[in-house]
Each structure stands twice: as C-alpha cells, then as structure tokens.
Design an enzyme around this catalytic site. Structure first.
Site, mmCIF file in Angstrom:
data_model
loop_
_atom_site.group_PDB
_atom_site.id
_atom_site.type_symbol
_atom_site.label_atom_id
_atom_site.label_comp_id
_atom_site.label_asym_id
_atom_site.label_seq_id
_atom_site.Cartn_x
_atom_site.Cartn_y
_atom_site.Cartn_z
ATOM 1 N N GLU A 184 -0.715 6.024 13.226
ATOM 2 C CA GLU A 184 -0.211 7.228 12.574
ATOM 3 C C GLU A 184 -0.487 8.486 13.383
ATOM 4 O O GLU A 184 0.261 9.455 13.280
ATOM 5 C CB GLU A 184 -0.713 7.352 11.138
ATOM 6 N N HIS A 237 -2.692 8.446 6.008
ATOM 7 C CA HIS A 237 -3.022 7.161 5.392
ATOM 8 C C HIS A 237 -4.495 6.868 5.679
ATOM 9 O O HIS A 237 -5.234 6.476 4.790
ATOM 10 C CB HIS A 237 -2.119 6.060 5.946
ATOM 11 N N PHE A 243 1.158 -3.333 4.338
ATOM 12 C CA PHE A 243 1.462 -4.662 4.839
ATOM 13 C C PHE A 243 2.926 -4.990 4.549
ATOM 14 O O PHE A 243 3.458 -4.651 3.489
ATOM 15 C CB PHE A 243 0.574 -5.703 4.159
ATOM 16 N N CYS A 275 0.794 -1.226 0.000
ATOM 17 C CA CYS A 275 0.000 0.000 0.000
ATOM 18 C C CYS A 275 0.829 1.279 0.000
ATOM 19 O O CYS A 275 0.266 2.372 -0.054
ATOM 20 C CB CYS A 275 -0.968 -0.006 1.178
ATOM 21 N N HIS A 304 -9.889 2.658 -0.393
ATOM 22 C CA HIS A 304 -8.465 2.317 -0.335
ATOM 23 C C HIS A 304 -8.103 1.448 -1.545
ATOM 24 O O HIS A 304 -8.414 0.258 -1.579
ATOM 25 C CB HIS A 304 -8.187 1.562 0.967
ATOM 26 N N LYS A 352 -9.474 8.647 1.885
ATOM 27 C CA LYS A 352 -10.016 7.293 1.768
ATOM 28 C C LYS A 352 -11.456 7.238 2.256
ATOM 29 O O LYS A 352 -12.194 6.308 1.916
ATOM 30 C CB LYS A 352 -9.154 6.304 2.546
#
Length: 421
Positions: A320, A309, A405, A169, A346, A341
């Site tokens: 975050e 994010h 990930f 990502c 996403h 998002k």
C-alpha cells in the site's frame, strides 16, 4: 444527477472502546487494546494475542432468548445500530419503511456460534457422526450470513434493500460503498450500514497460524501490532463492529442533523492474482484510489490524511505504500498516513467500517490518529506514518483503504460536508 450521501450517526464497539467517545479517546491517546487471548486457552497456538471487546450482552439489553439466538457478531451489529440511530437523531418512524435499507459487512459471519455448535454436536471433536437431536434450532441463522443483515433490518424496521457483503477484509468498506450507491441512485433514502466480525475462536486463530499471518509476539501483547515498523511480524486478530446512518444530504440539512462527513467517493478493484499474495507495485489498490477520487471529483492533492490498511504484515505495508505513491504522486510524501490497527487490531470484515468511523471522527475533531508502536520504520515504508503521537491538522478530505484475501482492494473518500460539488 446523483444524490449526495452523508453520514449522520455512528455506533462503535472495539477493543478498549464502548461507543464512539471511548473509541476516539483510545485512538487519540495512542493506547493499544490488544492482550493475551482470554476467550479460550491460547497456549497451543503460535499467535496468542488478540484485540478482545469487553462486551456483556445482558447488560446491553439482550434477553436470554436473544442471546441464545444471535451470534456474538450479530449482537455487536444490533447494539451499534441502536447507537448509530440514536446518535443521528433520525426519527425512523418518519421515514417510509421501504425507503430504509441495510448493507452489512462481515468476513466470517457467525464463526463463534458455528464453532460452538460443532463442539456440542461432535462432543468436542470426539464423534465423526453427529447426533442431530443436539442441533441448535438457530443453526440456520448461523449458517446463513444474510440472517445477520435481517436482524439489523428488524431492529430498525427496514423494508428496503437488505444485504450482507462478504468480501473478506474489505467487507466493511464495500458494505458502506454499496449503501452509498443505493442512496445515490434513488433506491433508498436512508441506509443502516457498517460491518461486524467476532473471529476470536480456536479455528480462526489456527487458520491464520497455519499461514503465519498473525504475530507470534506473545510476550508483548500491547506492542504486538506494529504496522510499518521494521520489526513487525504479522497482524493481531481482533473483533469489533461499527454501524452508521447514511442519508441524503438534502434530508440531513432539512432536519438540522449533525453531519460527520460526506461519502464522496468509493472504488473497488481486484488483483486476480493470488488468494493471499500481493503484487509489490500496488497497482490494483492505486486504481481503486483513483476511482474513489474520480467519483469524489477531487484531485490527489486534496487528500489531507490517509487511513491505511496497515495490517502489520511486510507485504501489505510495502504494497500500500507503493499504491499511495502510484495514485497520489509526490503528494503522498506530504500526506500523513496512519494505521489504527496498531491500537485495536485487525477485526477482519469489521475493520473497514471501524476505520470509516475513525476517519469521520478525525474530520470532526481535526486530529490525525497515530500509528502506535512505530519506532523504527521499515526503510521501504518511507512516508509520514504519524508515529506514536496524534497530530492536529485541518482535515477536509480523508482517504481510507482496505485490502483483503482474494485480491480485494477498496478505497473510500470522506469529505467535510458543506457547499456544493
């Protein structure tokens, strides 16, 4: 002395937005573009909502042969590349081909075509032994992610460095970061860069179902993505792409180009900890942010907006938030933060580039996009997340971050172009 890198062209395809103008209108209006999955019957799956793009390959100018050969994600990348080049006003014929490069990001590459081919070869999973006579002649293009970058290179006649970056990502951030570095070091004068992903397929949906990463809020598709909200329960899968023209500041100024922003700094770190888990202290993301700030030669207090994010999972939002506090200190409490998002979902490897597009447009218009569906913030997420409504604000320096990930953590600083550094 390294060369300054600026962004002069944007091409975007997102849920609810065809082109940069529609994309920006969606964001500033705070509209969501998530809906019940229509590409296949989602009834068997835990999460049945997604951010789908309304995309007609034939209407976009692709021939039947190109449509058969190119995966949907590749089609997105090519369309966005054409738009970005046109938007930049750059005459590529006036640039030596070996000085033009491509850096493309994607997390799952040709997932759509690979799944379709598996269904054909296995007779929809009925056969263990497949008949190779049914194999597509374009299987190599589907199996080899680099073929996607090659298609973009052919589109623009690039004969310089060409590569595909696949870091989950953070791919969309990392691809642009790599492109900027190639220009800075003198390996290219112009880079076509960005990212694309079209992961709304049964197997990808099933994979995220298995780890309960996506939201099961199926009765409210438009309100399913809720970053930083206390009621959030997973992200909304999406598809999309964004491509850019990057070039030297000197070249852009000389030809009178419109400069959206300067790519001032980039940093990347890994947590070396867990495939999907995140440490609560946000240390690795904070280190990536510090690296990006150092390269941009900016103090934390210079950041006017943070594009988070903001996936809508509890561990990410808390992680975050901690990273922003750790890297920006008290300034984090004075800095607006938001997650797009919440509106476009996403799109895995593509979202980092889509968010760069949002940041560049935010600088152009001096507007902070909102976080849609944020009505009751998680007490552990105690920063200014710009709920529901966009906010006018002078933006000279914007920070955008990504988390993926595998422990990937990336950050980029975009600044208003002008002056010297």
């Amino acid at each position: 002395m390294s060369r300054r890198v600026v962004l002069t062209g944007i091409g975007v395809r997102t849920p609810g937005g065809s082109g940069a103008d529609q994309f920006w209108d969606l964001l500033t209006a705070g509209r969501t573009a998530t809906r019940r999955i229509s590409f296949f019957d989602p009834a068997p799956y835990r999460s049945q909502v997604a951010g789908e793009c309304d995309f007609d390959a034939e209407a976009e100018g692709f021939t039947p042969r190109e449509i058969r050969r190119m995966d949907r994600a590749t089609q997105f990348a090519v369309v966005c590349t054409r738009e970005a080049v046109a938007d930049s006003g750059l005459d590529l014929d006036g640039v030596e081909p070996h000085r033009i490069g491509v850096s493309l990001g994607s997390a799952v590459a040709a997932a759509t075509s690979l799944e379709n081919e598996y269904l054909v070869l296995s007779d929809r999973g009925r056969e263990w032994e497949v008949d190779p006579t049914h194999l597509s002649p374009y299987m190599f293009d589907y199996l080899t992610p680099g073929a996607m970058a090659a298609d973009v290179a052919w589109t623009v006649g690039a004969e310089g460095p060409v590569a595909l970056v696949s870091n989950g990502c953070t791919s969309g951030l990392d691809a642009v970061g790599q492109a900027a570095q190639l220009i800075r070091e003198g390996s290219a004068d112009v880079m076509i860069t960005g990212a694309t992903d079209t992961p709304i397929t049964p197997i990808v949906v099933a994979c995220f179902d298995a780890i309960k990463a996506t939201t099961p809020r199926n009765d409210e598709p438009a309100r399913a993505s809720r970053p930083f909200d206390g009621s959030r329960n997973g992200f909304v899968l999406a598809e999309g792409a964004a491509m850019f023209v990057l070039e030297t500041h000197e070249r852009a100024v000389a030809r009178g180009a419109h400069i959206y922003a300067e790519v001032s700094g980039y940093g990347a770190r890994s947590n070396a900890y867990h495939m999907t888990g995140l440490k609560t202290d946000g240390r690795e993301m904070a280190e990536a942010i510090r690296a990006a700030l150092a390269e941009s030669r900016l103090d934390p207090e210079a950041i006017d907006y943070i594009n988070a994010h903001g996936s809508g999972t509890k561990q990410n939002d808390r992680h975050e938030t901690a990273a922003f506090k750790r890297s920006l200190g008290e300034h984090a409490y004075r800095t607006p933060v938001s997650s797009i998002k919440s509106m476009v979902g996403h799109s895995l490897g593509a979202i980092g580039s889509i968010e760069i597009a949002a940041c560049a447009l935010a600088i152009k218009h001096n507007v902070v996009p909102p976080t849609a569906n944020l009505h009751d913030a998680d007490p552990e997420c105690d920063l200014d997340y710009v709920p529901v409504v966009a906010r006018e604000r002078r933006l000279d320096a914007v920070l955008t971050v990504g988390s993926g990930f595998g422990g990937f953590q990336s950050a980029m600083v975009l600044t208003r172009a002008g002056g010297t550094r």
